[in-house]
Design a protein around this motif. Sequence first.
Motif, PDB file in Angstrom:
ATOM      1  N   ASP A 203       0.856  -1.184   0.000  1.00  0.00           N
ATOM      2  CA  ASP A 203       0.000   0.000   0.000  1.00  0.00           C
ATOM      3  C   ASP A 203       0.891   1.232   0.000  1.00  0.00           C
ATOM      4  OD1 ASP A 203      -2.309  -1.519   0.134  1.00  0.00           O
ATOM      5  OD2 ASP A 203      -2.314  -1.540   2.308  1.00  0.00           O
ATOM      6  N   THR A 204       0.660   2.155  -0.914  1.00  0.00           N
ATOM      7  CA  THR A 204       1.465   3.370  -0.964  1.00  0.00           C
ATOM      8  C   THR A 204       1.128   4.268   0.210  1.00  0.00           C
ATOM      9  OG1 THR A 204      -0.144   4.442  -2.388  1.00  0.00           O
ATOM     10  CG2 THR A 204       1.682   3.339  -3.467  1.00  0.00           C
ATOM     11  N   VAL A 205       2.134   4.993   0.701  1.00  0.00           N
ATOM     12  CA  VAL A 205       1.930   5.894   1.829  1.00  0.00           C
ATOM     13  C   VAL A 205       1.206   7.153   1.367  1.00  0.00           C
ATOM     14  CG1 VAL A 205       3.089   7.248   3.608  1.00  0.00           C
ATOM     15  CG2 VAL A 205       3.957   4.986   2.996  1.00  0.00           C
ATOM     16  N   TYR A 206       1.649   7.706   0.253  1.00  0.00           N
ATOM     17  CA  TYR A 206       1.033   8.908  -0.299  1.00  0.00           C
ATOM     18  C   TYR A 206       0.416   8.567  -1.649  1.00  0.00           C
ATOM     19  CZ  TYR A 206       3.963  11.106   3.185  1.00  0.00           C
ATOM     20  OH  TYR A 206       4.551  11.459   4.364  1.00  0.00           O
ATOM     21  N   PRO A 207      -0.850   8.895  -1.857  1.00  0.00           N
ATOM     22  CA  PRO A 207      -1.441   8.637  -3.181  1.00  0.00           C
ATOM     23  C   PRO A 207      -0.654   9.362  -4.263  1.00  0.00           C
ATOM     24  CG  PRO A 207      -3.123   9.254  -1.585  1.00  0.00           C
ATOM     25  CD  PRO A 207      -1.795   9.477  -0.922  1.00  0.00           C
ATOM     26  N   SER A 208      -0.317   8.649  -5.295  1.00  0.00           N
ATOM     27  CA  SER A 208       0.489   9.217  -6.368  1.00  0.00           C
ATOM     28  C   SER A 208       0.107   8.539  -7.675  1.00  0.00           C
ATOM     29  CB  SER A 208       1.968   8.987  -6.076  1.00  0.00           C
ATOM     30  OG  SER A 208       2.737   9.258  -7.213  1.00  0.00           O
ATOM     31  N   PRO A 209       0.026   9.293  -8.765  1.00  0.00           N
ATOM     32  CA  PRO A 209      -0.257   8.642 -10.046  1.00  0.00           C
ATOM     33  C   PRO A 209       0.895   7.747 -10.505  1.00  0.00           C
ATOM     34  CG  PRO A 209       0.054  11.016 -10.332  1.00  0.00           C
ATOM     35  CD  PRO A 209       0.078  10.742  -8.865  1.00  0.00           C
ATOM     36  N   ALA A 210       2.098   8.003  -9.996  1.00  0.00           N
ATOM     37  CA  ALA A 210       3.251   7.206 -10.418  1.00  0.00           C
ATOM     38  C   ALA A 210       3.299   5.849  -9.708  1.00  0.00           C
ATOM     39  CB  ALA A 210       4.530   7.973 -10.150  1.00  0.00           C
ATOM     40  N   TYR A 211       2.787   5.776  -8.469  1.00  0.00           N
ATOM     41  CA  TYR A 211       2.845   4.540  -7.695  1.00  0.00           C
ATOM     42  C   TYR A 211       1.460   4.179  -7.182  1.00  0.00           C
ATOM     43  CZ  TYR A 211       7.837   5.440  -7.663  1.00  0.00           C
ATOM     44  OH  TYR A 211       9.119   5.670  -8.039  1.00  0.00           O
ATOM     45  N   ASP A 212       0.957   3.032  -7.605  1.00  0.00           N
ATOM     46  CA  ASP A 212      -0.326   2.527  -7.141  1.00  0.00           C
ATOM     47  C   ASP A 212      -0.092   1.404  -6.139  1.00  0.00           C
ATOM     48  OD1 ASP A 212      -1.874   4.193  -8.738  1.00  0.00           O
ATOM     49  OD2 ASP A 212      -1.780   2.805 -10.440  1.00  0.00           O
ATOM     50  N   ASP A 213      -1.148   1.036  -5.415  1.00  0.00           N
ATOM     51  CA  ASP A 213      -1.081  -0.147  -4.569  1.00  0.00           C
ATOM     52  C   ASP A 213      -0.823  -1.359  -5.462  1.00  0.00           C
ATOM     53  OD1 ASP A 213      -1.716   1.563  -2.534  1.00  0.00           O
ATOM     54  OD2 ASP A 213      -3.779   0.879  -2.325  1.00  0.00           O
ATOM     55  N   ALA A 214      -0.160  -2.367  -4.917  1.00  0.00           N
ATOM     56  CA  ALA A 214       0.201  -3.527  -5.736  1.00  0.00           C
ATOM     57  C   ALA A 214       0.151  -4.802  -4.904  1.00  0.00           C
ATOM     58  CB  ALA A 214       1.595  -3.348  -6.313  1.00  0.00           C
ATOM     59  N   THR A 215      -0.147  -5.901  -5.563  1.00  0.00           N
ATOM     60  CA  THR A 215      -0.007  -7.230  -4.988  1.00  0.00           C
ATOM     61  C   THR A 215       0.955  -7.991  -5.889  1.00  0.00           C
ATOM     62  OG1 THR A 215      -2.234  -7.186  -4.088  1.00  0.00           O
ATOM     63  CG2 THR A 215      -1.188  -9.339  -4.319  1.00  0.00           C
ATOM     64  N   THR A 216       2.017  -8.514  -5.305  1.00  0.00           N
ATOM     65  CA  THR A 216       3.071  -9.152  -6.079  1.00  0.00           C
ATOM     66  C   THR A 216       3.605 -10.353  -5.313  1.00  0.00           C
ATOM     67  OG1 THR A 216       5.153  -8.730  -7.240  1.00  0.00           O
ATOM     68  CG2 THR A 216       4.830  -7.600  -5.144  1.00  0.00           C
ATOM     69  N   MET A 217       4.681 -10.934  -5.777  1.00  0.00           N
ATOM     70  CA  MET A 217       5.277 -12.061  -5.075  1.00  0.00           C
ATOM     71  C   MET A 217       6.784 -12.020  -5.218  1.00  0.00           C
ATOM     72  SD  MET A 217       4.272 -15.183  -7.637  1.00  0.00           S
ATOM     73  CE  MET A 217       2.548 -14.877  -7.477  1.00  0.00           C
ATOM     74  N   GLY A 218       7.439 -12.775  -4.347  1.00  0.00           N
ATOM     75  CA  GLY A 218       8.885 -12.841  -4.387  1.00  0.00           C
ATOM     76  C   GLY A 218       9.442 -13.589  -3.194  1.00  0.00           C
ATOM     77  N   PRO A 219      10.763 -13.763  -3.162  1.00  0.00           N
ATOM     78  CA  PRO A 219      11.400 -14.503  -2.080  1.00  0.00           C
ATOM     79  C   PRO A 219      11.644 -13.615  -0.858  1.00  0.00           C
ATOM     80  CG  PRO A 219      13.034 -13.853  -3.667  1.00  0.00           C
ATOM     81  CD  PRO A 219      11.704 -13.420  -4.212  1.00  0.00           C
ATOM     82  N   GLY A 220      11.962 -14.259   0.243  1.00  0.00           N
ATOM     83  CA  GLY A 220      12.315 -13.556   1.467  1.00  0.00           C
ATOM     84  C   GLY A 220      13.374 -14.332   2.225  1.00  0.00           C
ATOM     85  N   LEU A 221      14.003 -13.669   3.196  1.00  0.00           N
ATOM     86  CA  LEU A 221      14.991 -14.315   4.052  1.00  0.00           C
ATOM     87  C   LEU A 221      14.923 -13.678   5.428  1.00  0.00           C
ATOM     88  CD1 LEU A 221      17.367 -16.296   4.456  1.00  0.00           C
ATOM     89  CD2 LEU A 221      18.876 -14.417   3.796  1.00  0.00           C
ATOM     90  N   SER A 222      14.759 -14.510   6.447  1.00  0.00           N
ATOM     91  CA  SER A 222      14.767 -14.062   7.834  1.00  0.00           C
ATOM     92  C   SER A 222      15.944 -14.712   8.549  1.00  0.00           C
ATOM     93  CB  SER A 222      13.480 -14.445   8.557  1.00  0.00           C
ATOM     94  OG  SER A 222      12.399 -13.773   8.011  1.00  0.00           O
ATOM     95  N   ILE A 223      16.627 -13.909   9.363  1.00  0.00           N
ATOM     96  CA  ILE A 223      17.718 -14.388  10.204  1.00  0.00           C
ATOM     97  C   ILE A 223      17.354 -14.014  11.629  1.00  0.00           C
ATOM     98  CG2 ILE A 223      20.182 -14.225  10.710  1.00  0.00           C
ATOM     99  CD1 ILE A 223      20.534 -13.295   7.772  1.00  0.00           C
ATOM    100  N   ALA A 224      17.370 -14.988  12.525  1.00  0.00           N
ATOM    101  CA  ALA A 224      16.964 -14.730  13.906  1.00  0.00           C
ATOM    102  C   ALA A 224      17.983 -15.310  14.875  1.00  0.00           C
ATOM    103  CB  ALA A 224      15.595 -15.324  14.185  1.00  0.00           C
ATOM    104  N   LEU A 225      18.139 -14.631  16.011  1.00  0.00           N
ATOM    105  CA  LEU A 225      18.968 -15.119  17.104  1.00  0.00           C
ATOM    106  C   LEU A 225      18.161 -14.961  18.382  1.00  0.00           C
ATOM    107  CD1 LEU A 225      21.691 -16.214  18.077  1.00  0.00           C
ATOM    108  CD2 LEU A 225      22.419 -13.834  18.368  1.00  0.00           C
ATOM    109  N   LEU A 226      17.885 -16.078  19.038  1.00  0.00           N
ATOM    110  CA  LEU A 226      17.052 -16.080  20.242  1.00  0.00           C
ATOM    111  C   LEU A 226      17.814 -16.690  21.404  1.00  0.00           C
ATOM    112  CD1 LEU A 226      13.727 -17.431  18.720  1.00  0.00           C
ATOM    113  CD2 LEU A 226      14.314 -15.059  19.190  1.00  0.00           C
TER     114      LEU A 226
END
Length: 80
Positions: free
Chosen positions: A30-53
Motif C-alpha cells: 500500500d502506498t503511503v502517499y497517493p500518487s499517479p506514479a505509484y499505485d497499490d500492488a499485490t506481487t510475489m517474491g522470495p524472502g529471508l529471515s535471520i533470527a537469534l534467540l
Amino acid sequence: MVLGAGLGHHFFKGKWDLSFTPSFNVISIDTVYPSPAYDDATTMGPGLSIALLWQLTDSVAAGFDYSNYWVWLEEDYRGL
C-alpha cells in the motif's frame, strides 16, 4: 502485508537458537502517499529471515529477527 511459506533451519547451542528461514511470499504493498506514479500492488517474491534467540524459560525466548523481502513482478517496487 506479507503472506508466505518458509523453511526454517535452526542451529541450537545451549540456550541460544540461530535460525535462517528462506521463504516465498505474496506481498501486498500500500502506498503511503497517493500518487499517479505509484499505485497499490499485490506481487510475489522470495524472502529471508535471520533470527537469534536466547531461551529464558521453557516457553519464553528473547532475541531479534531480521527479515528482508524482494519484489519480483511489480516494476515500481522491484528489488528489496
